[in-house]
Enzyme design. Structure first.
Site, short mmCIF file in Angstrom:
data_model
loop_
_atom_site.label_atom_id
_atom_site.label_comp_id
_atom_site.label_asym_id
_atom_site.label_seq_id
_atom_site.Cartn_x
_atom_site.Cartn_y
_atom_site.Cartn_z
CG ASP A 55 -1.88 1.17 1.23
OD1 ASP A 55 -2.14 1.72 0.14
OD2 ASP A 55 -2.36 1.54 2.30
CG ASP A 58 -0.21 1.40 -3.86
OD1 ASP A 58 -0.01 2.27 -3.01
OD2 ASP A 58 -1.19 0.64 -3.83
N GLY A 59 1.83 3.97 -3.41
CA GLY A 59 1.76 5.41 -3.22
C GLY A 59 3.06 6.09 -3.63
CB SER A 69 -5.06 7.50 -11.48
OG SER A 69 -4.92 6.25 -10.82
CG ASP A 80 -5.76 0.13 2.16
OD1 ASP A 80 -4.98 -0.79 1.86
OD2 ASP A 80 -5.46 1.33 2.04
#
Length: 227
Positions: A55, A58-59, A69, A80
């Site tokens: 998580d 990817d951020g 996006s 999540d």
């Protein structure tokens, strides 16, 4: 023909953003993890935690490659919420009273859903934009990545620990917590640190729920006054 294919290619390019690809891997990882959660608790815990770590990855990818996006943000939050919800449902079946975990599930989903909806009503670009909030804790949570990361990691780690230490499907939650508190092991320290971060996150969820609900109510009042 070329004009028709151009929008499709642009749409496909967003689906294939690097952070979104990481998001798809997270979904697959979670699916496999929950499929084997009772047959192999340790592997489940590793896969679940790795999915959680992704998580953050990817951020980072979204910012690094300028591939932020709306789809990716929604995919992130849905993944999540669903993964945490599934683990809470499992814990509700393992521990008594199970209502505690189901209540946490309801709070988690409702607060985040309302926060996302209120974000759209206010025209903000991100649900993490809470600079105008009157709550210092709410601002600190979303304003400091490290603080938010600690609270989120602590919450998930606590749930994983509770799942790992449960031997049967009729465990008393209080008995397990008392047993852990009496031990002088690294697991006890990890549980205590996680419990503190978990408590902060639940307080933030309550604040988030109330704040987002107020935005929705004020929006309704504004519409009535304008009509």
């Amino acid at each position: 023909m070329a004009k028709k294919s151009a929008p499709a290619l642009r749409k496909l390019s967003v689906y294939l953003y690097i952070p979104n690809l990481v998001g798809y891997v997270r979904v697959l990882m979670n699916c496999f993890a929950f499929a084997i959660c009772f047959s192999d608790k340790r592997l489940f815990s590793i896969l679940y935690f790795l999915s959680f770590v992704c998580d953050g990855i990817d951020g980072w990818c979204a910012r690094k490659f300028n591939q932020v996006s709306t789809f990716g943000a929604v995919l992130d939050m849905v993944t999540d919420r669903i993964s945490t919800a599934c683990l809470l449902v499992i814990l509700s079946q393992v521990y008594s009273p199970g209502l505690i975990f189901l209540s946490l599930l309801a709070l988690d989903i409702s607060s985040h859903w309302l926060q996302m909806y209120s974000t759209f009503l206010l025209g903000k670009g991100s649900h993490k934009d809470v600079k105008d909030s009157t709550s210092w804790l709410f601002r600190a949570y979303y304003g400091n990545r490290k603080f938010m990361a600690y609270c989120c990691v602590a919450c998930e780690v606590l749930y994983i620990i509770l799942f790992l230490v449960a031997d049967s499907k009729t465990e008393s939650l209080m008995d397990i917590l008392k047993s852990l508190s009496k031990q002088s092991t690294p697991l006890t320290l990890l549980t205590a640190v996680s419990l503190f971060g978990w408590a902060i996150k639940q307080i933030v969820n309550v604040i988030q729920l109330k704040t987002a609900a107020d935005v929705c109510v004020l929006h309704d009042i504004s519409k009535k006054q304008g009509s």
